[in-house]
Design an enzyme around this catalytic site. Structure first.
Site, mmCIF file in Angstrom:
data_model
loop_
_atom_site.group_PDB
_atom_site.id
_atom_site.type_symbol
_atom_site.label_atom_id
_atom_site.label_comp_id
_atom_site.label_asym_id
_atom_site.label_seq_id
_atom_site.Cartn_x
_atom_site.Cartn_y
_atom_site.Cartn_z
ATOM 1 N N ARG A 193 0.829 -1.202 0.000
ATOM 2 C CA ARG A 193 0.000 0.000 0.000
ATOM 3 C C ARG A 193 0.865 1.254 0.000
ATOM 4 O O ARG A 193 2.015 1.233 0.369
ATOM 5 C CB ARG A 193 -0.927 0.029 1.230
ATOM 6 N N LYS A 207 -8.311 -2.931 1.307
ATOM 7 C CA LYS A 207 -8.229 -2.138 2.521
ATOM 8 C C LYS A 207 -8.990 -0.818 2.360
ATOM 9 O O LYS A 207 -9.376 -0.199 3.348
ATOM 10 C CB LYS A 207 -6.764 -1.890 2.903
ATOM 11 N N HIS A 254 -9.962 -4.749 12.804
ATOM 12 C CA HIS A 254 -8.881 -5.290 11.980
ATOM 13 C C HIS A 254 -8.394 -6.570 12.652
ATOM 14 O O HIS A 254 -7.393 -6.569 13.379
ATOM 15 C CB HIS A 254 -7.743 -4.270 11.871
ATOM 16 N N SER A 291 -0.425 -5.675 9.899
ATOM 17 C CA SER A 291 0.055 -6.546 8.840
ATOM 18 C C SER A 291 1.299 -7.345 9.256
ATOM 19 O O SER A 291 2.242 -6.792 9.798
ATOM 20 C CB SER A 291 0.401 -5.682 7.627
ATOM 21 N N LYS A 351 -2.373 -12.635 11.817
ATOM 22 C CA LYS A 351 -3.830 -12.819 11.765
ATOM 23 C C LYS A 351 -4.205 -13.991 10.854
ATOM 24 O O LYS A 351 -4.939 -14.887 11.246
ATOM 25 C CB LYS A 351 -4.538 -11.552 11.240
ATOM 26 N N THR A 352 -3.679 -13.952 9.627
ATOM 27 C CA THR A 352 -4.058 -14.976 8.643
ATOM 28 C C THR A 352 -3.502 -16.335 9.055
ATOM 29 O O THR A 352 -4.220 -17.340 9.062
ATOM 30 C CB THR A 352 -3.540 -14.574 7.240
ATOM 31 N N ASP A 402 -9.142 -11.228 8.229
ATOM 32 C CA ASP A 402 -8.626 -9.855 8.300
ATOM 33 C C ASP A 402 -9.578 -8.746 8.758
ATOM 34 O O ASP A 402 -9.138 -7.817 9.408
ATOM 35 C CB ASP A 402 -8.073 -9.471 6.929
ATOM 36 N N ARG A 458 2.215 -12.382 -1.947
ATOM 37 C CA ARG A 458 0.855 -12.659 -1.461
ATOM 38 C C ARG A 458 0.141 -13.686 -2.311
ATOM 39 O O ARG A 458 0.469 -13.875 -3.489
ATOM 40 C CB ARG A 458 0.010 -11.384 -1.539
HETATM 41 N N1 LIG Z 1 5.456 -16.624 15.949
HETATM 42 C C1 LIG Z 1 4.825 -16.323 14.826
HETATM 43 N N2 LIG Z 1 3.489 -16.108 14.842
HETATM 44 C C2 LIG Z 1 2.834 -15.776 13.711
HETATM 45 N N3 LIG Z 1 3.430 -15.654 12.499
HETATM 46 C C3 LIG Z 1 4.766 -15.870 12.425
HETATM 47 C C4 LIG Z 1 5.509 -16.206 13.575
HETATM 48 N N4 LIG Z 1 6.795 -16.355 13.205
HETATM 49 C C5 LIG Z 1 6.856 -16.126 11.893
HETATM 50 N N5 LIG Z 1 5.639 -15.837 11.386
HETATM 51 C C6 LIG Z 1 5.361 -15.490 9.978
HETATM 52 O O1 LIG Z 1 4.854 -14.166 9.958
HETATM 53 C C7 LIG Z 1 3.905 -14.006 8.937
HETATM 54 C C8 LIG Z 1 2.574 -13.573 9.510
HETATM 55 O O2 LIG Z 1 1.814 -13.104 8.445
HETATM 56 P P1 LIG Z 1 0.235 -13.107 8.343
HETATM 57 O O3 LIG Z 1 -0.335 -14.244 9.108
HETATM 58 O O4 LIG Z 1 -0.100 -13.013 6.907
HETATM 59 O O5 LIG Z 1 -0.068 -11.745 9.066
HETATM 60 P P2 LIG Z 1 -1.332 -10.809 8.942
HETATM 61 O O6 LIG Z 1 -2.451 -11.635 8.426
HETATM 62 O O7 LIG Z 1 -1.551 -10.322 10.336
HETATM 63 O O8 LIG Z 1 -0.922 -9.733 8.004
HETATM 64 C C9 LIG Z 1 3.775 -15.331 8.215
HETATM 65 O O9 LIG Z 1 4.610 -15.297 7.096
HETATM 66 C C10 LIG Z 1 4.280 -16.320 9.292
HETATM 67 O O10 LIG Z 1 4.829 -17.482 8.735
HETATM 68 C C1 LIG Z 2 -3.260 -6.390 2.950
HETATM 69 C C2 LIG Z 2 -2.881 -5.776 4.015
HETATM 70 O O1 LIG Z 2 -2.929 -6.250 5.289
HETATM 71 P P1 LIG Z 2 -2.675 -7.627 5.994
HETATM 72 O O2 LIG Z 2 -1.196 -7.851 5.928
HETATM 73 O O3 LIG Z 2 -3.169 -7.354 7.361
HETATM 74 O O4 LIG Z 2 -3.413 -8.705 5.278
HETATM 75 C C3 LIG Z 2 -2.438 -4.396 3.953
HETATM 76 O O5 LIG Z 2 -2.174 -3.846 5.023
HETATM 77 O O6 LIG Z 2 -2.356 -3.867 2.838
HETATM 78 MN MN LIG Z 3 -3.590 -11.206 6.721
#
Ligand SMILES: Nc1ncnc2c1ncn2[C@@H]1O[C@H](COP(=O)(O)OP(=O)(O)O)[C@@H](O)[C@H]1O
Ligand SMILES: C=C(OP(=O)(O)O)C(=O)O
Ligand SMILES: [Mn+2]
Length: 534
Positions: free
Chosen positions: A63, A208, A227, A245, A249-250, A264, A328
């Site tokens: 972004r 977003k 969020h 981010s 979360k995911t 999300d 992504r």
């Molecule tokens: N202890 C941990 N807990 C959660 N994620 C972790 C951890 N260590 C490494 N990671 C990595 O961090 C990233 C978390 O990203 P994601 O789940 O997509 O975050 P969000 O959805 O909040 O943007 C993933 O690539 C995951 O493999």
């Molecule tokens: C896609 C986004 O968020 P997230 O990493 O939480 O999925 C973002 O912040 O642009």
């Molecule tokens: Mn996410």
């Protein structure tokens, strides 16, 4: 019948000259268009061995917050939180001139894609959004990410509540005179109920963008707009995972023991928690089948990979960050095998704040009381991780209220009031989980974090023996099932406890200073006692 109305609306908007309109294209049609040999530049898609299509999003792989503006007019002037940082103001005239650029761009295209979709699961609060664009994979992205109406719902879709026009191929030559940040723009107009995009191809702006609009409309109706990711157990127990981010979360919501509600963006109304989206947008950097099996398996036909390096045999290399750290995949939510549909469940009982602490001070898990739940939500201490926002290349400590400052259109206290109100009403418990670093200099392992989440969900954390961490003023369990020994107290991951203390005092001072902005009333002043103490 439907197409006539669409063509009429395109005409009324000022989009003319195209040869063909594709209305809510099927995945099959999108696949054919993405693979077309006529595609040029970033329009091109490449099929991978998983069946997913891979695209590149050009210069923008995240972004672009500095290019994001909201029209300041009678509708928005007293409601939007004009903080000078997240919600940058622009004028109706500048919006109109950028809109004309987008219309001109779209009018030069042979084929226009129109995708009607919902943002929000519930008919009473969802936005009916109409996306208009010329790039097939952008239509694919929004089809994956938003809620796909059934044929019946499409027939009765009617007038959209919001229009998003993506003119990513055009840029704004007048940006300097107009006092904008660059030739790229992401603009919102609440009076016209429209978002326009120019210059950036990053899909996340559309996703977003609509989240920011839900964050505007829902709290004004007294609902929490959050969020966070959400999942539900066999017994109907709902857990929410807030986080900026890259904090997990995911990853953490895709739990084979539980049913995914969404990864999300969610709302919480009088009936419970509901998703805004119809898909997930997972980070794939260093993705592996053993560490993240559910996400790995979700990458198949109809999924869309962004900025992943793919070789001539169609093999994706998830370890390659040469394009960006923010690689992504988007996929429709049903690519995850355990889900609830429609994406909603009852009231939440466990609230987890995910913080990726770059300082290595926060314990891997802390148990928060009611005041702390409110204090830490307003603080939103975490790090911005590399990639998702332009200009962020390494973890940068940040206080991001509601763990989502970049998407808050109203004052942060609107989000804490609505959330804390729901939490009190339903007796939800809150926990602060550090998914970032500790004294070893390494990130806390996903395995340990997953075991911590298990202990939160099955309640074993509540009966564990506890101790209090000084300075940070946080209560922690001394041991938890399946969590590595010696990590729960962050002090023991340092060569000496005093090394930790020096860093903790520095972080505590930042917390205290940051919180001053909320201390204009007695209730907030009282919360200071719930935070770190020097
Ligand atoms: N202890 C941990 N807990 C959660 N994620 C972790 C951890 N260590 C490494 N990671 C990595 O961090 C990233 C978390 O990203 P994601 O789940 O997509 O975050 P969000 O959805 O909040 O943007 C993933 O690539 C995951 O493999
Ligand atoms: C896609 C986004 O968020 P997230 O990493 O939480 O999925 C973002 O912040 O642009
Ligand atoms: Mn996410």
């Amino acid at each position: 019948m439907k197409n006539i109305k669409i063509i009429q609306q395109l005409h009324d908007l000022g989009i003319t000259g195209y040869e063909e309109v594709s209305y809510n294209p099927t995945y099959e049609e999108l696949f054919v268009a993405e693979m077309s040999s006529k595609n040029a530049g970033f329009e091109k898609g490449a099929v991978t061995e998983s069946g997913a299509v891979a695209v590149k999003t050009g210069v923008f792989t995240g972004r672009s917050p500095k290019d994001r503006f909201i029209v300041k007019d009678d509708v928005s002037k007293d409601t939007i939180h004009w903080d000078g940082k997240v919600n940058l103001p622009t004028t109706p005239e500048i919006f109109e001139s950028c809109k004309q650029l987008v219309l001109k761009q779209l009018s030069s295209s042979k084929k226009i894609y129109v995708v009607d979709a919902f943002c929000g699961t519930n008919p009473d609060t969802r936005l009916k959004v109409r996306f208009i664009m010329e790039v097939a994979w952008q239509a694919h992205f929004v089809t994956n990410m938003f809620i796909r109406p059934s044929n019946f719902e499409l027939e009765s879709f009617g007038e959209p509540d919001f229009i998003v026009m993506n003119g990513s191929k055009t840029t704004n030559p007048n940006w300097k005179e107009q006092g904008l940040n660059s030739e790229n723009f992401v603009m919102f107009n609440l009076t016209e109920k429209m978002q326009i995009i120019g210059g950036t191809w990053y899909g996340g702006e559309m996703k977003k963008g609509m989240f920011a609009m839900m964050n505007y409309y829902l709290p004004l109706k007294g609902m929490a707009s959050m969020h966070c990711s959400a999942n539900v157990g066999e017994d109907g127990d709902v857990a929410l995972f807030f986080g900026l981010s890259g904090t997990g979360k995911t990853t953490l919501s895709a739990d084979p023991k539980r049913y995914l509600i969404g990864d999300d963006e969610h709302g919480w109304d009088n009936n419970g928690v509901f998703n805004f989206e119809g898909g997930c947008y997972a980070k794939v950097i260093d993705l592996s089948e053993e560490k993240e099996p559910d996400i790995f398996k979700a990458i198949r036909r109809d999924s869309l990979l962004e900025n992943v390096v793919v070789n001539e045999y169609g093999e994706a290399d998830y370890t390659d960050n040469s394009i960006t750290e923010n690689t992504r995949v988007s996929y429709p939510i049903y690519h995850i095998s355990k889900i609830v549909l429609p994406s909603k469940a009852g009231h939440a009982s466990k609230i987890v704040y995910l913080s990726a602490d770059a300082f290595g001070v926060l314990p891997p898990v802390s148990i928060l009381d009611e005041d702390q739940a409110q204090y830490h939500f307003l603080c939103g201490y975490t790090s911005k991780l590399a990639g998702t926002e332009r200009g962020i290349t390494e973890p940068e400590p940040s206080f991001s209220p509601a763990f989502g400052e970049a998407f808050l259109t109203l004052h942060p206290t609107m989000y804490s009031k609505t959330l804390i109100g729901k939490m009190k009403e339903h007796g939800a418990k809150a926990y602060l989980v550090n998914t970032g670093w500790n004294g070893t200099g390494k990130r806390i392992s996903l395995k340990d974090t997953r075991a911590i989440i298990d202990a939160i969900i099955d309640g074993s954390i509540d009966t564990a023996e506890k101790t209090t961490i000084p300075v940070m003023n946080l209560e922690i369990p001394t041991a938890l099932p399946n969590v590595s020994e010696g990590i729960l107290d962050p002090r023991s991951t340092y060569a000496s406890a005093s090394d930790w203390e020096v860093k903790a005092k520095d972080l505590a001072a930042r917390y205290i200073k940051n919180f001053e902005q909320y201390c204009d009333n007695d209730e907030a002043k009282r919360l200071v006692a719930a935070g770190p103490q020097l």
